[in-house]
Scaffold this motif. Structure first.
Motif, short mmCIF file in Angstrom:
data_model
loop_
_atom_site.label_atom_id
_atom_site.label_comp_id
_atom_site.label_asym_id
_atom_site.label_seq_id
_atom_site.Cartn_x
_atom_site.Cartn_y
_atom_site.Cartn_z
N LEU A 71 2.39 -2.07 -9.14
CA LEU A 71 1.81 -1.69 -7.85
C LEU A 71 1.15 -0.33 -7.89
CD1 LEU A 71 4.66 -2.97 -5.49
CD2 LEU A 71 2.49 -4.09 -6.00
N ALA B 187 1.88 0.09 -0.82
CA ALA B 187 2.17 -1.19 -1.46
C ALA B 187 3.66 -1.31 -1.76
CB ALA B 187 1.36 -1.32 -2.75
N ALA C 178 5.32 -2.27 1.42
CA ALA C 178 5.04 -3.66 1.76
C ALA C 178 5.89 -4.61 0.93
CB ALA C 178 3.55 -3.96 1.55
N ALA C 179 5.98 -4.32 -0.38
CA ALA C 179 6.80 -5.17 -1.25
C ALA C 179 8.27 -5.06 -0.90
CB ALA C 179 6.57 -4.78 -2.71
N TYR D 77 9.02 -6.97 2.27
CA TYR D 77 9.01 -8.42 2.01
C TYR D 77 10.32 -8.85 1.35
CZ TYR D 77 7.62 -12.90 -0.03
OH TYR D 77 7.56 -14.23 -0.40
N LEU E 247 2.62 -12.03 -7.96
CA LEU E 247 1.39 -11.29 -7.73
C LEU E 247 0.23 -11.84 -8.56
CD1 LEU E 247 2.59 -7.57 -7.54
CD2 LEU E 247 1.58 -8.93 -5.69
N LEU F 170 -0.34 -9.11 -0.98
CA LEU F 170 -0.88 -7.77 -0.71
C LEU F 170 -2.32 -7.78 -0.24
CD1 LEU F 170 0.58 -5.63 -3.65
CD2 LEU F 170 1.30 -5.64 -1.27
N VAL G 249 -2.29 -3.03 3.28
CA VAL G 249 -2.91 -2.71 1.98
C VAL G 249 -4.33 -3.26 1.93
CG1 VAL G 249 -2.76 -3.07 -0.51
CG2 VAL G 249 -0.69 -2.63 0.82
N ARG G 250 -4.53 -4.46 2.39
CA ARG G 250 -5.85 -5.11 2.33
C ARG G 250 -6.93 -4.33 3.07
NH1 ARG G 250 -10.20 -6.61 3.15
NH2 ARG G 250 -11.13 -8.70 3.13
N LEU H 66 -4.71 -0.66 -7.67
CA LEU H 66 -4.67 -1.52 -6.49
C LEU H 66 -5.97 -1.46 -5.70
CD1 LEU H 66 -1.15 -1.52 -4.83
CD2 LEU H 66 -2.27 -3.28 -6.16
#
Length: 876
Positions: free
Chosen positions: A279, A285, A288-289, A292, A310, A318, A336-337, A429
């Motif tokens: 990441l 990120a 976010a991970a 999740y 991934l 992501l 992230v996007r 990323l």
């Protein structure tokens, strides 16, 4: 105080007295009391409207009234956000901010960097620490509204004691509000004001001046600390007095800990760190991970499973779009996007029309630095179809760099500034998310076609450059070529493979073995798949790969592959084909690396004879084979024969190839080694110094051949007894070898061994013994227990132990070395004689003087017979 305000204060005083003292007699008359209150209310309202009319009638030359209603009312929290998890990996930044807050003066700090690096989180943690230290903390969120920022800073100053009267002067236009606020903040200490997410600093105001002018809302002149967070990373924006804290992705260990904090049951520390590396250490990120993985209903519940997913589900995990991100910047910052779209949108609105397409173009390349010279206006125009110029491309790159989306590795550790003419690199990323946004076949195919065309042009330019001028660019281009070959294999393997081979040849000349190996493997795989294993081109590529492995010190793997290629070429091309001779020569080279000097010498003898017959005595390949035969003879201890052969090769090389050719320099360097083996150390030092100077001039100071010359010079200086000079030079060589070749490369081990020898010569026996012990362990692991270099390390360790007075341990070790050297090198090899002599020294230290004398006498007799009566080793 204004009239209305004074009257209201008087009224409050009456009420206060009324409720806190005994009731006066008149207060018992209800009608009188209510009449008084009614009169007071009418007078108060009259004074209020009279004051408003006076303010409205301010002279034209005064400042316009400032709407300050929200100052008193507030309307939103000015408390810092709560940090929900421990902040990891930002200790240095927090300490810098803390030191500024605790210091005697004030100042301004700017936490800057690309979206997703955790700037707000860092500022919130700094705010929490400041509040815990008793500081007054005010949190302001930039809303792209200068007026609102002014209101918030005025409220902050009011909290810190700015008098109501001063605010009234600003409201009525008699003074500048921004000056009133900062004049007060300059007199007050013990505060921290955070202004978060100032990503459009040119809009801060008041007016159109830049923040660096320090005449607007953001200034470094307070008695406390103003802390700003922003994606803008440039000194030009923030000025000379701001302390810039340019955030980078988290280090691997800290990033792994962030994941473990969020999902402690998802795996081991190593698995968390591996996912964190995948990441890119980006806090957004990682969060976010972690979020999740912490949900019990998630499909992927472990770090390893998430990392694996991934590869196929990146867009869902992501790269997923959020429906409100386009209209709500607060949402976009957390996804992230979308987080980098905010910066790209801002750049576009600021006039950097090429920023987004240039970023997308870079995202189609590999996650490795890109040479700046590749990103030309012609490439951008061919790929995007947009109008370009050198100025607009430069501006786009500078804008991307300004907002932290583009990294320039050459500026590491220095002040972030404009894009330099060197390397460009996207965060992994940023690159991956951007490439996932290019989902349609077009424009990606058009862009890739343009990239391939310009990569080929760049390589042709690089290989045509004189000397070593193109080598740095060749190194940067190498990681981007395997994908180029993959895309072009079906359309034209020969052309694409030729492009990679040309670049690989340049990398070979540059001594860039790792980058060369990458390309050689890729070409070999493609040719084996398309042309077959017996095609001449495939055999050539296998030969090149084996040679690259040898340059990396992978001698056994290289020898096995060269032996296979030799057998195939003898079968397909015949024993006398020039390519077959090359394979035979290269196989002997690998044997030299393995320490198999006798077998290598026998093979070189055949190659020299065949080359003289097939190619001619003056062919460059014949000269190289003759030079390497001399090298094998030196390894066998036959230094006189080797020196005589080198003298001939040097003369021929200077005549045929020229005095500056790398092969000529190699022969001259090896001649110096042979002279040193003969005990002619002064002559060897002079020749090593000459070759070193020429290699530094022709190949550069970091070329592996240059490192070899520096090592050889230091070793020969040590043999002359100039131990201090040798230690200093060896220390430099070891550092350079570890940096350039790697800590486990055989040449690095040799440099480390020689450094220990020089330390032993200085009498630093303990330090030398510790270093020899390390080298011996590494040599046994990398080269094997019977490699000549391993035997040398074992012998040298024993010498250091003997110098420490540990004679018994030294004697035991030397008995083992003697037995191994007699078996591997032979009983008459000079190195075997040296170990026998060292054993005698250890016996002498043990008090076994007669046994030591007998052994010394045997060594003397053998040296007189083998080396001659006048050899320095014989004389000593």
């Amino acid at each position: 105080m204004s009239g209305g305000s004074a009257f209201i204060a008087f009224l409050v005083g009456i009420v206060t007295n009324y409720v806190t003292a005994e009731l006066p007699e008149w207060a018992e008359n209800t009608v009188l009391v209510w009449s008084v209150f009614a009169g007071l209310a009418v007078v108060s309202l009259g004074l209020f409207f009279w004051e408003r009319r006076l303010a409205a009638g301010a002279p034209d030359g005064g400042r316009p009234p400032v709407p300050l209603g929200r100052i008193a009312a507030g309307g939103h929290s000015m408390n810092p956000p709560t940090v929900s998890a421990r902040v990891r990996g930002r200790e240095a930044e927090l300490e810098r901010i803390g030191a500024l807050v605790r210091g005697p003066g004030g100042g301004m700090a700017v936490v800057c960097g690309a979206g997703g690096l955790g700037k707000t989180t860092l500022a919130a943690e700094a705010a929490a620490q400041a509040r815990a230290d008793g500081r007054v903390v005010v949190w302001i969120r930039w809303r792209d509204d200068p007026e609102r920022l002014g209101q918030d800073l005025a409220q902050a100053a009011h909290i810190l004691g700015l008098p109501e009267a001063r605010l009234e002067e600003a409201r009525t236009g008699r003074v500048s509000l921004v000056d009133a606020v900062w004049e007060h903040l300059a007199t007050v200490t013990g505060w921290l004001i955070v202004v978060d997410n100032v990503d459009t600093p040119t809009r801060v105001g008041p007016g159109s001046g830049p923040p660096a002018a320090y005449r607007g809302w953001l200034r470094p002149h307070g008695g406390g600390v103003l802390l700003v967070t922003s994606r803008d990373t440039t000194r030009q924006t923030w000025g000379p007095d701001a302390d810039l804290l340019h955030l980078q992705p988290l280090a691997h260990e800290a990033a792994g800990t962030v994941l473990l904090d969020a999902a402690p049951l998802a795996g081991t520390e190593a698995e968390a760190e591996a996912l964190a590396v995948r990441l890119g250490g980006l806090p957004l990120a990682l969060n976010a991970a972690g979020a999740y993985l912490s949900v019990p209903t998630s499909r992927h519940r472990t770090f390893a499973a998430y990392q694996h997913a991934l590869e196929t589900e990146f867009a869902d995990l992501l790269g997923a779009e959020h429906p409100t991100a386009a209209t709500d910047p607060a949402v976009a910052r957390r996804v992230v996007r979308h987080t980098w779209d905010l910066s790209l949108d801002q750049l576009h609105s600021d006039g950097y029309a090429l920023a987004r397409p240039v970023l997308q173009l870079l995202a189609l390349l590999e996650p490795a630095p890109v040479p700046r010279t590749l990103i030309t206006p012609e490439l951008v125009a061919d790929a995007t179809g947009l109008p370009t110029s050198a100025a607009t491309v430069d501006a786009a790159l500078a804008g991307l760099h300004q907002y932290g989306l583009l990294h320039t590795p050459e500026t590491d550790g220095s002040e972030p500034g404009s894009v330099a003419m060197g390397r460009l690199q996207l965060h992994p990323l940023v690159r991956e998310v951007t490439s996932h946004t290019l989902t349609s076949t077009e424009p990606a195919n058009t862009w890739l076609t343009a990239l391939d065309d310009h990569l080929t042009r760049a390589i042709n330019t690089v290989v045509g450059m004189p000397g070593r001028t193109g080598w740095p660019t060749a190194r940067l281009l190498a990681p981007h070529l395997p994908a180029h070959l993959d895309r072009n294999t079906q359309r034209g393997l020969t052309t694409a493979a030729g492009t990679l081979d040309r670049l690989a040849d340049a990398l070979n000349n540059a001594g860039a073995a790792s980058e060369e190996l990458l390309l050689r493997r890729q070409v070999l795989d493609a040719e084996t798949r398309v042309l077959g294993p017996d095609h001449p081109d495939t055999l050539s590529s296998r030969n090149h790969l084996a040679s690259a492995l040898s340059e990396l010190g992978e001698y056994q793997q290289s020898a096995d592959l060269h032996q296979q290629v030799l057998a195939d070429r003898e079968r397909i091309l015949g024993p006398d084909h020039p390519h077959t001779l090359t394979s035979r020569h290269n196989h002997a080279n690998a044997l030299i690396g393995l320490g198999e000097h006798r077998q290598a010498a026998n093979l070189y003898l055949r190659v020299v004879a065949d080359s003289e017959r097939v190619l001619g005595p003056d062919h460059p390949h014949t000269l190289t084979s003759r030079s390497n035969l001399a090298l094998a003879l030196s390894g066998l201890g036959e230094h006189r024969q080797a020196a005589n052969l080198y003298l001939r090769v040097v003369a021929d090389s200077e005549r045929i190839l020229g005095p500056d050719h790398p092969h000529t320099l190699t022969s001259r360097s090896n001649l110096a080694l042979a002279l040193s083996g003969l005990g002619e150390h002064r002559q060897a030092v002079d020749l090593h110094q000459q070759v070193l100077a020429e290699r530094e001039r022709i190949l550069g100071p970091d070329h592996p051949d240059t490192l070899t010359s520096r090592n050889n010079l230091a070793g020969t200086l040590n043999s002359l007894g100039e131990h201090r000079q040798a230690v200093d030079l060896h220390q430099r060589v070891v550092a350079d070898a570890e940096r350039i070749l790697g800590p486990d490369h055989p040449h690095t081990l040799t440099s480390r061994n020689n450094h220990a020898n020089a330390l032993n010569g200085l009498g630093e026996h303990r330090q030398a013994a510790d270093l020899h012990q390390r080298v011996l362990a590494d040599s046994e692991r990398i080269l094997g227990p019977d490699h000549p270099d391993t035997l040398t390390s074992r012998n040298n360790l024993a010498n250091a132990l003997n110098g420490l007075g540990e004679h018994q341990e030294a004697a035991n070790l030397l008995r083992q070395v003697i037995a191994d050297r007699e078996r591997v090198l032979g009983p008459d090899h000079p190195d075997t004689l040296t170990s026998r002599n060292n054993h005698a020294n250890a016996l002498n230290g043990l008090g076994e003087h007669q046994q030591a004398a007998d052994l010394h006498q045997r060594v003397l007799t053998d040296r007189q017979r083998i080396l001659g009566p006048n050899h320095p080793h014989t004389l000593t």
